[in-house]
Design an enzyme around this catalytic site. Structure first.
Site, PDB file in Angstrom:
ATOM      1  CG  ASP A 120     -16.695  56.308 -73.539  1.00 41.44           C
ATOM      2  OD1 ASP A 120     -17.083  55.488 -74.405  1.00 41.44           O
ATOM      3  OD2 ASP A 120     -16.023  55.998 -72.538  1.00 41.44           O
ATOM      4  CG  HIS A 272     -13.454  60.676 -74.221  1.00 43.43           C
ATOM      5  ND1 HIS A 272     -12.230  60.048 -74.266  1.00 43.43           N
ATOM      6  CD2 HIS A 272     -14.080  60.240 -73.091  1.00 43.43           C
ATOM      7  CE1 HIS A 272     -12.109  59.265 -73.195  1.00 43.43           C
ATOM      8  NE2 HIS A 272     -13.217  59.360 -72.464  1.00 43.43           N
TER       9      HIS A 272
END
Length: 305
Positions: A120, A272
């Site tokens: 992400d 992430h």
């Protein structure tokens, strides 16, 4: 002679007077006696008083109570049919886009030993994206990237490389806005998705459908329903090593993935772009998964395999 005649005349006069008085007395006596005798012997029979005839009490005539005049009621006002709330233009899917299921995907039931790594972006920073791509390329692993519109506009070459090297690209909204707090309008949520898709697809030549991940993992019925209307499946995860936390070390990341109780075929692992230590852990995570017999595949393969 005159004396004797006078005497006789006076005597006759007296006698005549006495006879009259006696006669009057006798008549009076008879009258009194008659009245007294009648009173003593025959009591006058009282006249029979007629019994009063019972007067029939007249039956009261039923008074017809007039029916109350109904209070006139106003004619009911027809309740207008509720007007359907118009769908914001941003929430109207493009021609050919069909709604999809609103069910949130956390993992996938599969008989294959497959798992997916997902990355992400949470803003415009490129973070460790280039280092991740180098590791993935060296390992011949393809993954899924959930990018924001801000990331795409700030890092066009990185986005193009992601797509060029075969990774899936999903929608992570335009600017990583929380979609449920504060409460959002339908138009706001749809614009977050459509603006991100426009920015990313302009660089990759491909839509971000059907993959959408809500920022912070925060979603509600409204967010996933609107996303589904626009053709997006809401993708969550089953393993979160908390690599976004600066306190999480590279060793922590490796351990939390490889030793997770939810590590099984079909697992979806969250990572992430801006993680402080993911770049140090990623190669070890891939090696450990492969040693356990797992093949890392993008969501498109996991969901359709």
């Amino acid at each position: 002679m005159r004396t004797n005649g006078a005497r006789r005349e006076r005597s006759e006069s007296l006698a005549h007077g006495w006879r009259g008085a006696i006669l009057f007395a006798l008549i009076a006596l008879l009258v009194v006696a008659g009245c007294g005798g009648q009173s003593a012997t025959t009591a006058p029979t009282p006249s029979a008083q007629p019994s009063p005839t019972a007067t029939a009490t007249p039956t009261p005539t039923a008074t017809s109570t007039p029916s109350p005049t109904p209070t006139p009621r106003p004619a009911p006002t027809a309740t207008p049919k509720p007007t359907a709330t118009p769908i914001p233009s941003a929430c109207i899917p493009a021609p050919g886009i069909k709604p999809v299921s609103t069910t949130v995907i956390r993992s996938v039931a599969t008989s294959q030993q497959w798992v997916s790594l997902t990355f992400d972006s949470d803003g415009g920073s490129a973070g460790n994206a280039a280092r991740y791509l180098d590791i993935l390329s060296a390992r011949h692993v393809t993954t899924t990237w959930f990018l924001t519109g801000d990331f795409a506009r700030a890092n066009p070459s990185v986005v193009q490389r992601i797509a060029r090297e075969g990774h899936d690209v999903g929608n992570h909204t335009n600017d990583h806005a929380d979609l449920i707090s504060p409460p959002r309008s339908d138009s706001f949520i749809c614009q977050e998705l459509t603006r991100a898709n426009s920015a990313i697809s302009a660089l990759t030549g491909h839509t971000t459908r059907p993959y959408f991940r809500p920022p912070y993992g925060d979603y509600n019925w409204q967010a996933r329903t609107l996303a589904a209307r626009l053709g997006y499946r809401t993708i969550y995860w089953s393993i979160d090593p908390r690599d976004w936390d600066p306190a999480t070390t590279a060793d922590d990341i490796v351990s939390r993935v490889l030793n997770a109780s939810s590590l099984r075929p079909g697992a979806i692992i969250l990572m992430h772009v801006n993680s402080p230590h993911e770049a140090e852990a990623l190669d070890r995570v891939i090696a450990g998964l492969e040693q356990r017999g797992y093949t890392i595949v993008p969501l498109s393969q996991l969901l359709n395999g």
